[in-house]
Scaffold this motif. Structure first.
Motif, PDB file in Angstrom:
ATOM      1  N   SER A  24       0.970  -0.994  -0.233  1.00  0.00           N
ATOM      2  CA  SER A  24      -0.037   0.123  -0.039  1.00  0.00           C
ATOM      3  C   SER A  24       0.990   1.194  -0.058  1.00  0.00           C
ATOM      4  O   SER A  24       1.814   1.395   0.682  1.00  0.00           O
ATOM      5  CB  SER A  24      -0.843   0.089   1.290  1.00  0.00           C
ATOM      6  OG  SER A  24      -1.882  -0.939   1.081  1.00  0.00           O
ATOM      7  N   VAL A  25       0.716   2.083  -0.928  1.00  0.00           N
ATOM      8  CA  VAL A  25       1.257   3.342  -1.083  1.00  0.00           C
ATOM      9  C   VAL A  25       0.439   4.630  -0.655  1.00  0.00           C
ATOM     10  O   VAL A  25      -0.634   4.609  -1.416  1.00  0.00           O
ATOM     11  CB  VAL A  25       2.024   3.588  -2.454  1.00  0.00           C
ATOM     12  CG1 VAL A  25       2.464   4.941  -2.514  1.00  0.00           C
ATOM     13  CG2 VAL A  25       2.834   2.112  -2.811  1.00  0.00           C
ATOM     14  N   ILE A  26       0.764   5.373   0.386  1.00  0.00           N
ATOM     15  CA  ILE A  26      -0.071   6.563   0.764  1.00  0.00           C
ATOM     16  C   ILE A  26       0.870   7.911   0.128  1.00  0.00           C
ATOM     17  O   ILE A  26       1.950   8.059   0.437  1.00  0.00           O
ATOM     18  CB  ILE A  26      -0.158   6.550   2.148  1.00  0.00           C
ATOM     19  CG1 ILE A  26      -0.985   5.009   2.690  1.00  0.00           C
ATOM     20  CG2 ILE A  26      -1.092   7.820   2.629  1.00  0.00           C
ATOM     21  CD1 ILE A  26      -0.937   5.306   3.887  1.00  0.00           C
ATOM     22  N   VAL A  27      -0.086   8.529  -0.534  1.00  0.00           N
ATOM     23  CA  VAL A  27       0.496   9.732  -1.131  1.00  0.00           C
ATOM     24  C   VAL A  27      -0.459  10.987  -0.648  1.00  0.00           C
ATOM     25  O   VAL A  27      -1.820  10.908  -0.746  1.00  0.00           O
ATOM     26  CB  VAL A  27       0.454   9.996  -2.647  1.00  0.00           C
ATOM     27  CG1 VAL A  27       0.993  11.246  -3.317  1.00  0.00           C
ATOM     28  CG2 VAL A  27       1.262   8.430  -3.182  1.00  0.00           C
TER      29      VAL A  27
ATOM     30  N   ASN B  92       4.107  -8.340 -10.779  1.00  0.00           N
ATOM     31  CA  ASN B  92       3.889  -9.421  -9.828  1.00  0.00           C
ATOM     32  C   ASN B  92       2.999  -9.217  -8.742  1.00  0.00           C
ATOM     33  O   ASN B  92       2.596  -9.983  -7.797  1.00  0.00           O
ATOM     34  CB  ASN B  92       4.990 -10.603  -9.517  1.00  0.00           C
ATOM     35  CG  ASN B  92       5.477 -10.959 -11.038  1.00  0.00           C
ATOM     36  OD1 ASN B  92       4.869 -11.112 -11.934  1.00  0.00           O
ATOM     37  ND2 ASN B  92       6.680 -11.110 -10.936  1.00  0.00           N
ATOM     38  N   LEU B  93       3.401  -7.713  -8.051  1.00  0.00           N
ATOM     39  CA  LEU B  93       2.838  -7.469  -7.007  1.00  0.00           C
ATOM     40  C   LEU B  93       1.264  -7.027  -7.029  1.00  0.00           C
ATOM     41  O   LEU B  93       0.855  -6.282  -8.156  1.00  0.00           O
ATOM     42  CB  LEU B  93       3.424  -6.511  -6.464  1.00  0.00           C
ATOM     43  CG  LEU B  93       4.919  -6.714  -5.935  1.00  0.00           C
ATOM     44  CD1 LEU B  93       5.697  -5.325  -5.456  1.00  0.00           C
ATOM     45  CD2 LEU B  93       4.936  -7.819  -4.679  1.00  0.00           C
ATOM     46  N   ILE B  94       0.513  -7.207  -6.010  1.00  0.00           N
ATOM     47  CA  ILE B  94      -0.734  -6.591  -5.673  1.00  0.00           C
ATOM     48  C   ILE B  94      -0.701  -5.316  -4.873  1.00  0.00           C
ATOM     49  O   ILE B  94       0.045  -5.358  -3.961  1.00  0.00           O
ATOM     50  CB  ILE B  94      -1.934  -7.496  -5.191  1.00  0.00           C
ATOM     51  CG1 ILE B  94      -1.783  -8.811  -5.937  1.00  0.00           C
ATOM     52  CG2 ILE B  94      -3.175  -6.813  -4.948  1.00  0.00           C
ATOM     53  CD1 ILE B  94      -2.584  -9.788  -5.546  1.00  0.00           C
TER      54      ILE B  94
ATOM     55  N   THR C 232       1.946  15.113  -7.605  1.00  0.00           N
ATOM     56  CA  THR C 232       1.231  13.750  -7.144  1.00  0.00           C
ATOM     57  C   THR C 232       0.782  12.966  -8.336  1.00  0.00           C
ATOM     58  O   THR C 232       0.973  11.760  -8.210  1.00  0.00           O
ATOM     59  CB  THR C 232      -0.250  14.297  -6.527  1.00  0.00           C
ATOM     60  OG1 THR C 232      -0.083  15.244  -5.573  1.00  0.00           O
ATOM     61  CG2 THR C 232      -1.090  13.159  -6.118  1.00  0.00           C
ATOM     62  N   ILE C 233       0.574  13.517  -9.492  1.00  0.00           N
ATOM     63  CA  ILE C 233       0.268  12.806 -10.759  1.00  0.00           C
ATOM     64  C   ILE C 233       1.574  12.149 -11.167  1.00  0.00           C
ATOM     65  O   ILE C 233       1.662  10.886 -11.321  1.00  0.00           O
ATOM     66  CB  ILE C 233      -0.271  13.507 -11.737  1.00  0.00           C
ATOM     67  CG1 ILE C 233      -1.683  13.916 -11.471  1.00  0.00           C
ATOM     68  CG2 ILE C 233      -0.461  12.858 -12.986  1.00  0.00           C
ATOM     69  CD1 ILE C 233      -2.336  15.011 -12.080  1.00  0.00           C
ATOM     70  N   ASN C 234       2.863  13.027 -11.213  1.00  0.00           N
ATOM     71  CA  ASN C 234       3.870  12.387 -11.596  1.00  0.00           C
ATOM     72  C   ASN C 234       4.367  11.431 -10.600  1.00  0.00           C
ATOM     73  O   ASN C 234       4.979  10.414 -11.070  1.00  0.00           O
ATOM     74  CB  ASN C 234       5.079  13.509 -11.536  1.00  0.00           C
ATOM     75  CG  ASN C 234       4.648  14.302 -12.706  1.00  0.00           C
ATOM     76  OD1 ASN C 234       4.237  14.171 -13.778  1.00  0.00           O
ATOM     77  ND2 ASN C 234       5.284  15.732 -12.555  1.00  0.00           N
ATOM     78  N   CYS C 235       4.064  11.463  -9.178  1.00  0.00           N
ATOM     79  CA  CYS C 235       4.474  10.739  -8.316  1.00  0.00           C
ATOM     80  C   CYS C 235       3.765   9.311  -8.502  1.00  0.00           C
ATOM     81  O   CYS C 235       4.393   8.269  -8.444  1.00  0.00           O
ATOM     82  CB  CYS C 235       4.238  11.120  -6.846  1.00  0.00           C
ATOM     83  SG  CYS C 235       4.668  10.075  -5.384  1.00  0.00           S
ATOM     84  N   VAL C 236       2.535   9.378  -8.712  1.00  0.00           N
ATOM     85  CA  VAL C 236       1.406   8.285  -8.848  1.00  0.00           C
ATOM     86  C   VAL C 236       2.093   7.239 -10.099  1.00  0.00           C
ATOM     87  O   VAL C 236       2.285   6.306 -10.143  1.00  0.00           O
ATOM     88  CB  VAL C 236       0.228   8.559  -8.755  1.00  0.00           C
ATOM     89  CG1 VAL C 236      -0.595   7.193  -9.381  1.00  0.00           C
ATOM     90  CG2 VAL C 236      -0.414   8.902  -7.471  1.00  0.00           C
ATOM     91  N   LYS C 237       2.189   7.957 -11.321  1.00  0.00           N
ATOM     92  CA  LYS C 237       2.686   7.455 -12.341  1.00  0.00           C
ATOM     93  C   LYS C 237       4.159   6.866 -12.354  1.00  0.00           C
ATOM     94  O   LYS C 237       4.321   5.668 -12.646  1.00  0.00           O
ATOM     95  CB  LYS C 237       2.693   8.361 -13.473  1.00  0.00           C
ATOM     96  CG  LYS C 237       1.402   8.706 -14.202  1.00  0.00           C
ATOM     97  CD  LYS C 237       1.412   9.703 -15.360  1.00  0.00           C
ATOM     98  CE  LYS C 237      -0.242  10.203 -15.642  1.00  0.00           C
ATOM     99  NZ  LYS C 237      -0.199  11.019 -16.642  1.00  0.00           N
ATOM    100  N   SER C 238       5.043   7.358 -11.450  1.00  0.00           N
ATOM    101  CA  SER C 238       6.358   6.751 -11.414  1.00  0.00           C
ATOM    102  C   SER C 238       6.317   5.420 -10.525  1.00  0.00           C
ATOM    103  O   SER C 238       6.935   4.482 -10.756  1.00  0.00           O
ATOM    104  CB  SER C 238       7.324   8.027 -10.571  1.00  0.00           C
ATOM    105  OG  SER C 238       7.585   8.593 -11.310  1.00  0.00           O
ATOM    106  N   ILE C 239       5.361   5.544  -9.415  1.00  0.00           N
ATOM    107  CA  ILE C 239       5.191   4.238  -8.708  1.00  0.00           C
ATOM    108  C   ILE C 239       4.654   3.056  -9.527  1.00  0.00           C
ATOM    109  O   ILE C 239       5.332   1.966  -9.398  1.00  0.00           O
ATOM    110  CB  ILE C 239       4.160   4.527  -7.367  1.00  0.00           C
ATOM    111  CG1 ILE C 239       4.648   5.766  -6.542  1.00  0.00           C
ATOM    112  CG2 ILE C 239       3.585   3.108  -7.117  1.00  0.00           C
ATOM    113  CD1 ILE C 239       3.796   6.225  -5.541  1.00  0.00           C
ATOM    114  N   ILE C 240       3.731   3.506 -10.161  1.00  0.00           N
ATOM    115  CA  ILE C 240       3.307   2.461 -11.402  1.00  0.00           C
ATOM    116  C   ILE C 240       4.397   1.881 -12.117  1.00  0.00           C
ATOM    117  O   ILE C 240       4.029   0.779 -12.356  1.00  0.00           O
ATOM    118  CB  ILE C 240       1.707   2.917 -11.937  1.00  0.00           C
ATOM    119  CG1 ILE C 240       0.802   3.312 -11.034  1.00  0.00           C
ATOM    120  CG2 ILE C 240       1.477   2.140 -12.974  1.00  0.00           C
ATOM    121  CD1 ILE C 240      -0.440   4.038 -11.634  1.00  0.00           C
TER     122      ILE C 240
END
Length: 67
Positions: free
Chosen positions: A4-7, A30-32, A16-24
């Motif tokens: 779980s990632v909390i931003v 293979n991870l949920i 925030t958008i750049n952060c989320v896209k980078s995380i993805i």
């Protein structure tokens, strides 16, 4: 859930958008995982932009707003 990632967001939707896209991009296929965006009372324009760009109504995204 494997991860779980909390931003936290406050009137900084572009970051925030750049952060989320980078995380993805980085998280293994293979991870949920889930990404939880906690908004700290941003303006309505900021929230609209986040929802539009990240399609927050679709999984794996959840959005929470502080009241």
């Amino acid at each position: 859930m494997n991860i779980s990632v909390i931003v936290i967001n406050f009137n900084s939707s572009e970051y925030t958008i750049n952060c989320v896209k980078s995380i993805i991009e980085v998280i293994s296929k293979n991870l949920i995982f889930e990404i939880i965006i906690v908004d700290n009372r941003s303006t309505e324009d900021e929230l609209f932009y986040l929802k539009k760009e990240l399609k927050l109504t679709e999984k794996p995204f959840k959005a929470y707003c502080q009241l």
